[in-house]
Design a protein around this motif. Structure first.
Motif, PDB file in Angstrom:
ATOM      1  N   GLU A  45       0.867  -1.179   0.000  1.00 35.01           N
ATOM      2  CA  GLU A  45       0.000   0.000   0.000  1.00 35.01           C
ATOM      3  C   GLU A  45       0.900   1.223   0.000  1.00 35.01           C
ATOM      4  OE1 GLU A  45      -3.252  -0.156   2.739  1.00 35.01           O
ATOM      5  OE2 GLU A  45      -3.502   2.019   2.612  1.00 35.01           O
ATOM      6  N   LEU A  46       0.664   2.083  -0.972  1.00 36.92           N
ATOM      7  CA  LEU A  46       1.537   3.255  -1.147  1.00 36.92           C
ATOM      8  C   LEU A  46       0.809   4.532  -0.732  1.00 36.92           C
ATOM      9  CD1 LEU A  46       2.701   2.211  -4.705  1.00 36.92           C
ATOM     10  CD2 LEU A  46       3.984   1.897  -2.595  1.00 36.92           C
ATOM     11  N   ASP A  47       1.567   5.609  -0.659  1.00 34.68           N
ATOM     12  CA  ASP A  47       0.970   6.910  -0.346  1.00 34.68           C
ATOM     13  C   ASP A  47       0.224   7.480  -1.545  1.00 34.68           C
ATOM     14  OD1 ASP A  47       0.983   7.726   2.148  1.00 34.68           O
ATOM     15  OD2 ASP A  47       2.827   8.920   2.075  1.00 34.68           O
ATOM     16  N   ASP A  48       0.659   7.037  -2.734  1.00 36.76           N
ATOM     17  CA  ASP A  48       0.047   7.526  -3.961  1.00 36.76           C
ATOM     18  C   ASP A  48      -0.301   6.324  -4.856  1.00 36.76           C
ATOM     19  OD1 ASP A  48       2.563   6.677  -4.238  1.00 36.76           O
ATOM     20  OD2 ASP A  48       3.311   8.386  -5.398  1.00 36.76           O
ATOM     21  N   ALA A  49      -0.873   6.569  -6.029  1.00 39.65           N
ATOM     22  CA  ALA A  49      -1.196   5.472  -6.941  1.00 39.65           C
ATOM     23  C   ALA A  49       0.111   4.829  -7.430  1.00 39.65           C
ATOM     24  CB  ALA A  49      -1.999   6.007  -8.118  1.00 39.65           C
ATOM     25  N   PRO A  50       0.113   3.528  -7.732  1.00 36.26           N
ATOM     26  CA  PRO A  50       1.373   2.836  -8.039  1.00 36.26           C
ATOM     27  C   PRO A  50       1.896   3.125  -9.453  1.00 36.26           C
ATOM     28  CG  PRO A  50      -0.459   1.298  -8.091  1.00 36.26           C
ATOM     29  CD  PRO A  50      -1.033   2.615  -7.690  1.00 36.26           C
ATOM     30  N   ILE A  59      12.358  -6.169  -3.460  1.00 36.84           N
ATOM     31  CA  ILE A  59      11.266  -5.468  -4.156  1.00 36.84           C
ATOM     32  C   ILE A  59      10.912  -4.185  -3.399  1.00 36.84           C
ATOM     33  CG2 ILE A  59       8.887  -5.659  -5.007  1.00 36.84           C
ATOM     34  CD1 ILE A  59       9.290  -8.674  -5.103  1.00 36.84           C
ATOM     35  N   MET A  60      10.847  -4.330  -2.074  1.00 35.16           N
ATOM     36  CA  MET A  60      10.498  -3.177  -1.227  1.00 35.16           C
ATOM     37  C   MET A  60      11.454  -2.007  -1.472  1.00 35.16           C
ATOM     38  SD  MET A  60       9.852  -4.125   2.648  1.00 35.16           S
ATOM     39  CE  MET A  60      11.271  -3.209   3.219  1.00 35.16           C
ATOM     40  N   MET A  61      12.756  -2.341  -1.528  1.00 31.96           N
ATOM     41  CA  MET A  61      13.751  -1.276  -1.719  1.00 31.96           C
ATOM     42  C   MET A  61      13.569  -0.595  -3.067  1.00 31.96           C
ATOM     43  SD  MET A  61      16.981  -2.876   0.322  1.00 31.96           S
ATOM     44  CE  MET A  61      17.875  -3.216  -1.100  1.00 31.96           C
ATOM     45  N   ARG A  62      13.295  -1.403  -4.102  1.00 32.97           N
ATOM     46  CA  ARG A  62      13.106  -0.835  -5.445  1.00 32.97           C
ATOM     47  C   ARG A  62      11.867   0.067  -5.474  1.00 32.97           C
ATOM     48  NH1 ARG A  62      16.164  -3.896  -9.034  1.00 32.97           N
ATOM     49  NH2 ARG A  62      15.905  -2.165 -10.474  1.00 32.97           N
ATOM     50  N   VAL A  63      10.809  -0.394  -4.816  1.00 33.81           N
ATOM     51  CA  VAL A  63       9.579   0.402  -4.809  1.00 33.81           C
ATOM     52  C   VAL A  63       9.801   1.694  -4.041  1.00 33.81           C
ATOM     53  CG1 VAL A  63       7.165   0.465  -4.025  1.00 33.81           C
ATOM     54  CG2 VAL A  63       8.085  -1.624  -5.029  1.00 33.81           C
ATOM     55  N   ALA A  64      10.551   1.584  -2.932  1.00 34.72           N
ATOM     56  CA  ALA A  64      10.769   2.754  -2.067  1.00 34.72           C
ATOM     57  C   ALA A  64      11.571   3.853  -2.772  1.00 34.72           C
ATOM     58  CB  ALA A  64      11.463   2.315  -0.783  1.00 34.72           C
ATOM     59  N   GLU A  65      12.259   3.513  -3.890  1.00 36.08           N
ATOM     60  CA  GLU A  65      13.001   4.547  -4.636  1.00 36.08           C
ATOM     61  C   GLU A  65      12.047   5.575  -5.248  1.00 36.08           C
ATOM     62  OE1 GLU A  65      15.371   2.489  -7.512  1.00 36.08           O
ATOM     63  OE2 GLU A  65      16.507   1.428  -5.943  1.00 36.08           O
ATOM     64  N   HIS A  66      10.799   5.136  -5.529  1.00 39.66           N
ATOM     65  CA  HIS A  66       9.845   6.033  -6.204  1.00 39.66           C
ATOM     66  C   HIS A  66       8.632   6.383  -5.361  1.00 39.66           C
ATOM     67  CE1 HIS A  66      11.955   5.503  -9.995  1.00 39.66           C
ATOM     68  NE2 HIS A  66      12.002   4.206  -9.719  1.00 39.66           N
ATOM     69  N   HIS A  67       8.364   5.589  -4.315  1.00 37.35           N
ATOM     70  CA  HIS A  67       7.111   5.759  -3.572  1.00 37.35           C
ATOM     71  C   HIS A  67       7.347   5.687  -2.067  1.00 37.35           C
ATOM     72  CE1 HIS A  67       4.617   5.076  -7.192  1.00 37.35           C
ATOM     73  NE2 HIS A  67       5.555   4.203  -7.515  1.00 37.35           N
TER      74      HIS A  67
END
Ligand SMILES: Nc1ncnc2c1ncn2[C@@H]1O[C@H](COP(=O)(O)OP(=O)(O)OP(=O)(O)O)[C@@H](O)[C@H]1O
Length: 342
Positions: free
Chosen positions: A257-262, A294-302
């Protein structure tokens, strides 16, 4: 020696090849053109006393035919079966005392008489002593609440009630082994739960060995520690559910679950299964990637608000095995394409 020993079991059925054309109905009466259909090809397995084995497979796989040979209803074309030292189709009378059978699709009880009368008939057939009969009846009144409908004719029972009555009937003579062919078919969620609790309980307290066929993977997951998967009359897998999951269920799902749309969530080695507002379901192969990668990669943008890792459902593993056999190679290629990182 195992309680159930099945070796190279095979069953062929002869099917008439129908004649067509003029007077075909009459000519078919003398038709001697057959083709041989192999329902069970070559099956071997053993079941130890007290085990609860799930015997599953797609429609037409050969499950019911196997059960019919194990219960002595059908004689195999080849192979051997020993159950408690007996050959079911040769020692039918003694074998019947050792087994209980429930076919979910067809009641073993008499349709027009009250349940309790059917039980009395079974008491006579199986020569059950009074004290044993009463002990069992009272236990089933307790655990299955059959007293609520024991004076009702079977044809007036709901499916769930009928299944409870059938289960009780199959156990009145204290069999060592219980064969259950789709015991939860068509019953509602609550009734299923009650049947499962009962099956587990008699396996635990009475040590009854259970062989269960079902299409409901919840039955397997909740009841069995071992399962055999059969297809085309052969066993594809025989082992524990945990082993099946670790060998074939290498796909995991990360729910983020992100702060914004994925937006731009396109990662190599993952596959987007679903998106719902700021939540995204990502499938990945746990042998190639870890959730933290995966988490680290996602955290680069979100900014990540929440995340969970979902284990594979046994249902989806079994579906993949039905569709693609046991080849892990095929599954990986099909299910985790590598995407380019944008
Ligand atoms: N008496 C029979 N004569 C001819 N063919 C039969 C007979 N009984 C079963 N078969 C065939 O043998 C194959 C296996 O049938 P079986 O009923 O054992 O499958 P199953 O795994 O129990 O399927 P389902 O999940 O649909 O109950 C099927 O192709 C079926 O059509």
């Amino acid at each position: 020696m195992a309680l159930i020993e099945v070796q190279n079991l095979r069953k062929e059925f002869k099917r008439v090849i129908p004649k067509t054309g003029f007077l075909s109905g009459v000519r078919n009466l003398w038709n001697s053109n057959y083709h041989t259909h192999v329902a069970v090809d070559d099956i071997s397995f053993q079941v130890e006393e007290g085990e609860l084995l799930g015997y599953i497979g797609p429609n037409g796989a050969g499950k019911s035919t196997s059960i019919k040979m194990l219960t002595g209803i059908l004689v195999p074309t080849a192979g051997s079966v020993k159950i408690a030292g007996l050959t079911p189709w040769k020692n039918r009378r003694e074998h019947t005392q050792n087994i209980g059978v429930v076919f979910g699709q067809k009641t073993q009880l008499w349709w027009d008489i009250p349940v309790i009368e059917s039980f009395r008939v079974l008491k006579t057939i199986y020569k059950i002593p009074d004290d044993q009969y009463l002990r069992n009846l009272n236990q089933f009144r307790d655990l299955l609440e059959i007293d609520q409908f024991e004076n009702t004719p079977v044809r007036q029972l709901s499916l769930g009630q009928r299944m409870r009555a059938d289960l009780a009937a199959s156990l009145l003579h204290d069999p060592k082994i219980l064969f259950l062919d789709e015991p939860t078919i068509g019953v509602d969620v609550l009734a299923k739960e009650r049947l499962r609790t009962f099956i587990k309980e008699i396996n635990r307290t009475r040590g009854v060995t259970v062989l269960l066929t079902t299409h409901d993977m919840q039955d397997i997951e909740k009841l069995c520690n071992r399962m055999a998967i059969i297809d085309d009359g052969n066993i594809l897998y025989d082992g524990s559910i945990d082993d099946l999951k670790s060998k074939f269920g290498n796909e995991r799902t990360l729910v983020i679950e992100l702060d914004d749309a994925p937006y731009r969530l396109n990662l190599p080695g993952t596959r987007v299964l679903r998106e719902e507002g700021p939540r995204v379901w990502l499938a990945f192969n746990r042998d190639q990637l870890s959730a933290s990668d995966i988490m680290m990669r996602v955290a680069e943008h979100h900014t990540i608000r929440d995340l969970t890792v979902e284990e594979p459902e046994i249902e989806s593993i079994v579906r993949e095995i039905y569709e693609g056999g046991m080849s892990g190679q095929k599954k990986e290629e099909e299910h985790v394409p590598v995407l380019d990182l944008q």
